[in-house]
Write a protein that holds these residues in place. Structure first.
Motif, PDB file in Angstrom:
ATOM      1  N   GLY A 159      62.051  38.949  54.482  1.00  0.00           N
ATOM      2  CA  GLY A 159      62.499  37.710  53.844  1.00  0.00           C
ATOM      3  C   GLY A 159      62.820  37.889  52.363  1.00  0.00           C
ATOM      4  O   GLY A 159      63.564  37.099  51.777  1.00  0.00           O
ATOM      5  N   HIS A 160      62.213  38.905  51.753  1.00  0.00           N
ATOM      6  CA  HIS A 160      62.462  39.166  50.328  1.00  0.00           C
ATOM      7  C   HIS A 160      63.399  40.353  50.118  1.00  0.00           C
ATOM      8  O   HIS A 160      63.581  40.806  48.980  1.00  0.00           O
ATOM      9  CB  HIS A 160      61.141  39.433  49.607  1.00  0.00           C
ATOM     10  N   GLY A 161      63.902  40.889  51.218  1.00  0.00           N
ATOM     11  CA  GLY A 161      64.805  42.050  51.101  1.00  0.00           C
ATOM     12  C   GLY A 161      64.092  43.273  50.545  1.00  0.00           C
ATOM     13  O   GLY A 161      64.715  44.149  49.942  1.00  0.00           O
ATOM     14  N   ALA A 162      62.771  43.362  50.757  1.00  0.00           N
ATOM     15  CA  ALA A 162      62.012  44.482  50.184  1.00  0.00           C
ATOM     16  C   ALA A 162      62.171  45.741  51.024  1.00  0.00           C
ATOM     17  O   ALA A 162      62.076  45.703  52.252  1.00  0.00           O
ATOM     18  CB  ALA A 162      60.532  44.106  50.099  1.00  0.00           C
ATOM     19  N   ARG A 163      62.384  46.870  50.357  1.00  0.00           N
ATOM     20  CA  ARG A 163      62.533  48.155  51.044  1.00  0.00           C
ATOM     21  C   ARG A 163      61.406  49.132  50.686  1.00  0.00           C
ATOM     22  O   ARG A 163      61.202  50.124  51.363  1.00  0.00           O
ATOM     23  CB  ARG A 163      63.880  48.832  50.669  1.00  0.00           C
ATOM     24  N   THR A 164      60.717  48.860  49.576  1.00  0.00           N
ATOM     25  CA  THR A 164      59.602  49.736  49.187  1.00  0.00           C
ATOM     26  C   THR A 164      58.364  48.894  48.893  1.00  0.00           C
ATOM     27  O   THR A 164      58.450  47.809  48.323  1.00  0.00           O
ATOM     28  CB  THR A 164      59.943  50.564  47.931  1.00  0.00           C
ATOM     29  N   LEU A 165      57.220  49.445  49.285  1.00  0.00           N
ATOM     30  CA  LEU A 165      55.952  48.710  49.162  1.00  0.00           C
ATOM     31  C   LEU A 165      54.896  49.631  48.572  1.00  0.00           C
ATOM     32  O   LEU A 165      54.649  50.719  49.109  1.00  0.00           O
ATOM     33  CB  LEU A 165      55.518  48.252  50.563  1.00  0.00           C
ATOM     34  N   ILE A 166      54.280  49.205  47.472  1.00  0.00           N
ATOM     35  CA  ILE A 166      53.148  49.992  46.956  1.00  0.00           C
ATOM     36  C   ILE A 166      51.868  49.337  47.467  1.00  0.00           C
ATOM     37  O   ILE A 166      51.771  48.113  47.576  1.00  0.00           O
ATOM     38  CB  ILE A 166      53.152  50.100  45.415  1.00  0.00           C
ATOM     39  N   LYS A 167      50.903  50.171  47.750  1.00  0.00           N
ATOM     40  CA  LYS A 167      49.760  49.663  48.505  1.00  0.00           C
ATOM     41  C   LYS A 167      48.472  50.308  48.028  1.00  0.00           C
ATOM     42  O   LYS A 167      48.434  51.516  47.782  1.00  0.00           O
ATOM     43  CB  LYS A 167      50.008  50.017  49.977  1.00  0.00           C
ATOM     44  N   SER A 168      47.416  49.509  47.861  1.00  0.00           N
ATOM     45  CA  SER A 168      46.119  50.101  47.544  1.00  0.00           C
ATOM     46  C   SER A 168      45.353  50.299  48.843  1.00  0.00           C
ATOM     47  O   SER A 168      45.732  49.795  49.891  1.00  0.00           O
ATOM     48  CB  SER A 168      45.340  49.244  46.550  1.00  0.00           C
ATOM     49  N   LYS A 169      44.273  51.062  48.757  1.00  0.00           N
ATOM     50  CA  LYS A 169      43.554  51.499  49.968  1.00  0.00           C
ATOM     51  C   LYS A 169      43.030  50.314  50.772  1.00  0.00           C
ATOM     52  O   LYS A 169      42.473  49.382  50.208  1.00  0.00           O
ATOM     53  CB  LYS A 169      42.393  52.402  49.554  1.00  0.00           C
ATOM     54  N   ILE A 190      54.105  53.406  49.678  1.00  0.00           N
ATOM     55  CA  ILE A 190      53.558  54.393  48.738  1.00  0.00           C
ATOM     56  C   ILE A 190      52.116  54.015  48.446  1.00  0.00           C
ATOM     57  O   ILE A 190      51.833  52.931  47.913  1.00  0.00           O
ATOM     58  CB  ILE A 190      54.363  54.412  47.412  1.00  0.00           C
ATOM     59  N   GLU A 191      51.192  54.900  48.838  1.00  0.00           N
ATOM     60  CA  GLU A 191      49.773  54.640  48.565  1.00  0.00           C
ATOM     61  C   GLU A 191      49.513  54.866  47.074  1.00  0.00           C
ATOM     62  O   GLU A 191      50.008  55.829  46.496  1.00  0.00           O
ATOM     63  CB  GLU A 191      48.887  55.580  49.392  1.00  0.00           C
ATOM     64  N   THR A 192      48.718  53.991  46.463  1.00  0.00           N
ATOM     65  CA  THR A 192      48.467  54.123  45.024  1.00  0.00           C
ATOM     66  C   THR A 192      47.090  54.691  44.709  1.00  0.00           C
ATOM     67  O   THR A 192      46.837  55.122  43.588  1.00  0.00           O
ATOM     68  CB  THR A 192      48.617  52.759  44.325  1.00  0.00           C
ATOM     69  N   ASP A 193      46.180  54.686  45.677  1.00  0.00           N
ATOM     70  CA  ASP A 193      44.870  55.315  45.485  1.00  0.00           C
ATOM     71  C   ASP A 193      45.080  56.826  45.586  1.00  0.00           C
ATOM     72  O   ASP A 193      45.760  57.299  46.511  1.00  0.00           O
ATOM     73  CB  ASP A 193      43.918  54.822  46.579  1.00  0.00           C
ATOM     74  N   ALA A 244      50.000  65.501  37.767  1.00  0.00           N
ATOM     75  CA  ALA A 244      51.288  65.743  38.426  1.00  0.00           C
ATOM     76  C   ALA A 244      51.560  64.631  39.443  1.00  0.00           C
ATOM     77  O   ALA A 244      52.680  64.120  39.550  1.00  0.00           O
ATOM     78  CB  ALA A 244      51.268  67.109  39.111  1.00  0.00           C
ATOM     79  N   GLN A 245      50.519  64.256  40.172  1.00  0.00           N
ATOM     80  CA  GLN A 245      50.675  63.189  41.165  1.00  0.00           C
ATOM     81  C   GLN A 245      51.001  61.868  40.482  1.00  0.00           C
ATOM     82  O   GLN A 245      51.877  61.113  40.922  1.00  0.00           O
ATOM     83  CB  GLN A 245      49.381  63.080  41.976  1.00  0.00           C
ATOM     84  N   ARG A 246      50.322  61.634  39.369  1.00  0.00           N
ATOM     85  CA  ARG A 246      50.555  60.390  38.621  1.00  0.00           C
ATOM     86  C   ARG A 246      52.010  60.334  38.131  1.00  0.00           C
ATOM     87  O   ARG A 246      52.679  59.315  38.267  1.00  0.00           O
ATOM     88  CB  ARG A 246      49.573  60.379  37.443  1.00  0.00           C
ATOM     89  N   PRO A 251      56.873  56.329  38.692  1.00  0.00           N
ATOM     90  CA  PRO A 251      58.208  55.714  38.789  1.00  0.00           C
ATOM     91  C   PRO A 251      58.393  54.931  40.082  1.00  0.00           C
ATOM     92  O   PRO A 251      59.062  53.894  40.107  1.00  0.00           O
ATOM     93  CB  PRO A 251      59.160  56.916  38.741  1.00  0.00           C
ATOM     94  N   LEU A 252      57.772  55.406  41.180  1.00  0.00           N
ATOM     95  CA  LEU A 252      57.885  54.703  42.463  1.00  0.00           C
ATOM     96  C   LEU A 252      57.170  53.358  42.385  1.00  0.00           C
ATOM     97  O   LEU A 252      57.625  52.355  42.937  1.00  0.00           O
ATOM     98  CB  LEU A 252      57.287  55.542  43.605  1.00  0.00           C
ATOM     99  N   ILE A 253      56.033  53.352  41.681  1.00  0.00           N
ATOM    100  CA  ILE A 253      55.263  52.108  41.534  1.00  0.00           C
ATOM    101  C   ILE A 253      56.074  51.094  40.725  1.00  0.00           C
ATOM    102  O   ILE A 253      56.188  49.920  41.092  1.00  0.00           O
ATOM    103  CB  ILE A 253      53.903  52.395  40.853  1.00  0.00           C
ATOM    104  N   LEU A 254      56.651  51.578  39.636  1.00  0.00           N
ATOM    105  CA  LEU A 254      57.382  50.660  38.751  1.00  0.00           C
ATOM    106  C   LEU A 254      58.633  50.089  39.421  1.00  0.00           C
ATOM    107  O   LEU A 254      59.062  48.990  39.101  1.00  0.00           O
ATOM    108  CB  LEU A 254      57.758  51.377  37.442  1.00  0.00           C
ATOM    109  N   ALA A 255      59.182  50.837  40.381  1.00  0.00           N
ATOM    110  CA  ALA A 255      60.425  50.380  41.014  1.00  0.00           C
ATOM    111  C   ALA A 255      60.182  49.631  42.325  1.00  0.00           C
ATOM    112  O   ALA A 255      61.131  49.168  42.956  1.00  0.00           O
ATOM    113  CB  ALA A 255      61.325  51.585  41.273  1.00  0.00           C
ATOM    114  N   ALA A 256      58.914  49.514  42.757  1.00  0.00           N
ATOM    115  CA  ALA A 256      58.638  48.954  44.092  1.00  0.00           C
ATOM    116  C   ALA A 256      59.039  47.491  44.202  1.00  0.00           C
ATOM    117  O   ALA A 256      58.960  46.728  43.236  1.00  0.00           O
ATOM    118  CB  ALA A 256      57.161  49.120  44.420  1.00  0.00           C
TER     119      ALA A 256
END
Ligand code: SF4
Length: 519
Positions: A159-169, A190-193, A244-246, A251-256
């Protein structure tokens, strides 16, 4: 009056104190400048690290063979030692914290009573929570099972046209097979934990409810990151890997397009929910995108805000042996211009609620203390259970989803009761594990050979004269039997043990001779 002149702000003064520390033997310098960890050069720790043992092999609904996977874990001595020591360390830290709270036992009793009250009035509190959350401007959805949960979240994202999702554990989303479902509908998760991200990149489930990658050595993480985000495979320095992981994930988090969290506690009277993390990643998932979806198992409810303190005091102390999680984030409603959704998920919980012997397992606050203390879990790794929930609480929860598939799990316990002793909400874990064994026999989900053997043993033990005759015969015969007759594939007990030499005289015969006792 002396005037105070502030020193000029330099680049150096902006550094985290840890990075400014003089005399750090690990510091790496280039052209006179100390490098950040991610810029540091490679420093191989081991040329041939021990390969990571993988989890249980899953064959549809066939019983998961935890013992087979555990044997492979034990056969990797570096992993087994690290896992055992790391989790025992958490258990010891938990004990130290517990001893610092004189009213610890009262807290456990109170937490147990609050949870039991809530679970026995769950319909009332769920409706109260829904009404309060809606009054706060939150959209509330209900999901009867995993499939409905996944469809509901997908519907919101679509419904929001979302293609990327950041997610906590969130263990609930693991339970729902959420990531594979989202992949099937073309939405990137994209897992954030950090631990959960490691597991995602390695295409593995979390092995522990609190520390998802605890079964991995840092050399395992170096391998995963080198293959997924292009780090140096020979550099397993933890700061290098974390940074390195951070850098790869930020960038993926900021663009989600959307963010997702789980929930530790949902307060009925206020319609608010709380997420506890040590990395602040739930706050990123909830606050960076304008759409926040929270998946909440219906057992997470507590009646009032004042009850929250009881659980917050118990949770982190039991889990990691720290007084609090670094972040205890309260979510009350959407930010201005943003949207917040809650999905209240049943997925077998109401079925468990009517199981006479197992309903109190719904009190679980997923602290992982029972895992950290369990000698079987510590030496076999969480992935050997082949289920979302591992360790002692997993032995109770998993068979409620599929009694056949998880029929062997309740036998992966010594029943020593340590899990029950550490549980902050006083679940009688080892008694419920024993109850599952009885239940599985009743449902004919235990192999025939085992049932027949137990029946024969029961008959023998209930006839003292026959038992004594059998013991005497065994004592006489065993020392003369060829080794292969005793130590073979049928004798799991003998895999790691030698049958002790029988004493010259049994206690019974000694007692009769020396005390003249009646048999
Ligand atoms: S059963 Fe108890 S000790 Fe185990 S995870 Fe749940 S709350 Fe923690």
């Amino acid at each position: 009056m002396n005037s105070v002149t502030k020193p000029p702000r330099t680049d150096e003064s902006l550094l985290h104190p840890e990075l400014q520390a003089a005399g750090d033997p690990d510091a790496i310098f280039r052209n006179g400048r100390r490098l950040d960890h991610a810029e540091g050069s490679s420093r191989p720790l081991k040329s041939q690290p021990e390969p990571q043992p993988r989890g249980a092999k899953i064959h549809g609904s066939r019983p998961v063979d935890q013992a087979e996977a555990a044997a492979r874990f034990i056969a990797a001595p570096e992993h087994e030692k690290m896992h055992d020591e790391r989790l025992w360390d958490l258990r010891q830290k938990r004990d130290r914290e517990m001893h610092g709270i004189p009213e610890w036992e009262e807290l456990r009793s109170l937490a147990s009573a609050i949870k039991e009250h809530t679970l026995t009035h769950l319909d009332h509190y769920l409706e109260e929570f829904e009404a309060s959350a809606q009054a706060n401007g939150i959209h509330v959805h209900w999901a009867a099972d995993a499939a409905e949960h996944n469809r509901t979240v997908h519907g919101i994202l679509k419904g929001h046209g979302a293609r990327t999702l950041i997610k906590s554990k969130s263990m609930l989303t693991e339970e729902c097979g959420f990531r594979p479902y989202m992949a099937s509908v073309g939405i990137e998760v994209i897992e954030t934990d950090l631990g959960e991200r490691i597991q995602q990149l390695d295409n593995e489930d979390p092995s522990h409810v609190v520390v998802p990658a605890v079964h991995k050595l840092r050399t395992d993480v170096a391998k995963v990151f080198s293959e997924s985000i292009g780090t140096d495979p020979d550099n397993s320095e933890v700061h290098y890997l974390a940074e390195a992981q951070r850098e790869a994930t930020r960038p993926l988090i900021l663009a989600a397009d959307a963010g997702m969290t789980g929930c530790n506690f949902a307060v009925a009277e206020t319609g608010t929910f709380v997420v506890c993390t040590n990395e602040g990643n739930a706050d990123l998932s909830a606050n960076v995108p304008k759409l926040h979806i929270a998946s909440i198992g219906i057992e997470k409810l507590i009646p009032r805000l004042e009850h929250l303190a009881v659980f917050v005091r118990l949770l982190s102390r039991s889990a990691l042996g720290s007084p609090l999680t670094q972040y205890t984030s309260h979510f009350r409603g959407p930010r201005k211009g943003a949207e917040m959704h809650i999905v209240l998920v049943d997925n077998g919980r109401s079925r468990r609620l009517v199981m006479q012997e197992f309903w109190t397992s719904l009190k679980c606050i997923r602290c992982g203390a029972c895992m950290n203390t369990c000698p079987v879990y510590r030496r076999s790794g969480g992935l050997s259970y082949g289920a979302t929930y591992s360790g002692p609480i997993g032995l109770i929860i998993d068979p409620t989803y599929n009694a056949r598939k998880f029929s062997k799990l309740p036998f992966s316990s010594t029943l020593n009761g340590s899990c029950t002793n550490v549980c902050p909400v006083k679940i009688n874990i080892h008694e419920q594990i024993l109850a599952w064994r009885r239940e599985l026999v009743r449902q004919h989900e235990v192999p025939f050979a085992k049932t027949a053997l137990m029946k024969a043993a029961g008959k023998l033990l209930s006839h003292p004269a026959a038992y004594r005759a059998a013991v005497s015969a065994a004592d006489a015969v065993l020392p003369h039997l060829p080794r292969f007759v005793i130590y073979n594939g049928l004798n799991a007990w003998g895999k790691h043990r030698e049958v002790p030499t029988a004493p010259q005289q049994t206690f019974h015969s000694w007692y009769q001779t020396n005390r003249g006792g009646a048999s």
